[in-house]
Design a protein around this motif. Sequence first.
Motif: not given
Lengths: 74, 157
Positions: B65, B93-95, B97-99
């Motif tokens: 990531q 692209r993760p929806e 963003g990254f939590e």
Amino acid sequence: MNRSRVKVCRFCEEKTSRIEYKEVRLLQRFVTERGKIIPRRMSGTCARHQRALTRSIKRARQIALLPFASESIR
Amino acid sequence: MAVDYEIAILLNSQLPEGQAEEAIERYQKVITDHGAEVLKVDRWGVRKLAYNIQKQQQADYTFVQFSGDKEAVNELDRLCKLDESVLRHMIIRPEGGFEPEPEPEPEPEPEPEPEEESAEPTEEVAEGEDAEETDDTDDGAVDEPEEDDAESEEDVE
């Protein structure tokens, strides 16, 4: 009768915000043994989550985490 | 503007000792050299493929990531295409963003989910799922939408 009972989207119930394409075990439950995505009308998933699910399954297929078609059919 | 990305790299599992790690390091360097920042590296190691890729039945999975711009992505993509030891790669692209994830990776343990059973106590569904897991049967069971028919048949019998 079956239909009325499966109506609830399990992702909504668990308040899942994101369906991760890496969670193979989860995705596998929404795919037939032939590798086809189980339609919303069968699984009871809501539209939003079905969309996310579909995307994740397709991603998982690309990196061979899930099959496009199961072994026996190929 | 930096955007969150995740790359999945499937390396040939037959690489000589240490080469896989080396390759991953190299790709991390590519990321940082192009003004991006590595957020997390997730090594899954060798895993069986759902279908063969380049006649390989297994591959070494790594997920990186990172947060950066298109230069990093383009270069990474280009290099992965050129690299023979990369069986396959995918940049997404993760929806949203990254939590800040509390749990590192929920993957290895399948998370038993008792809710699954309690939420759907239907016999039909349970049967369908069983059939899928056992994997041997024809998929006729999953495709039939008419349970009315099935029931009437039972009645007749």
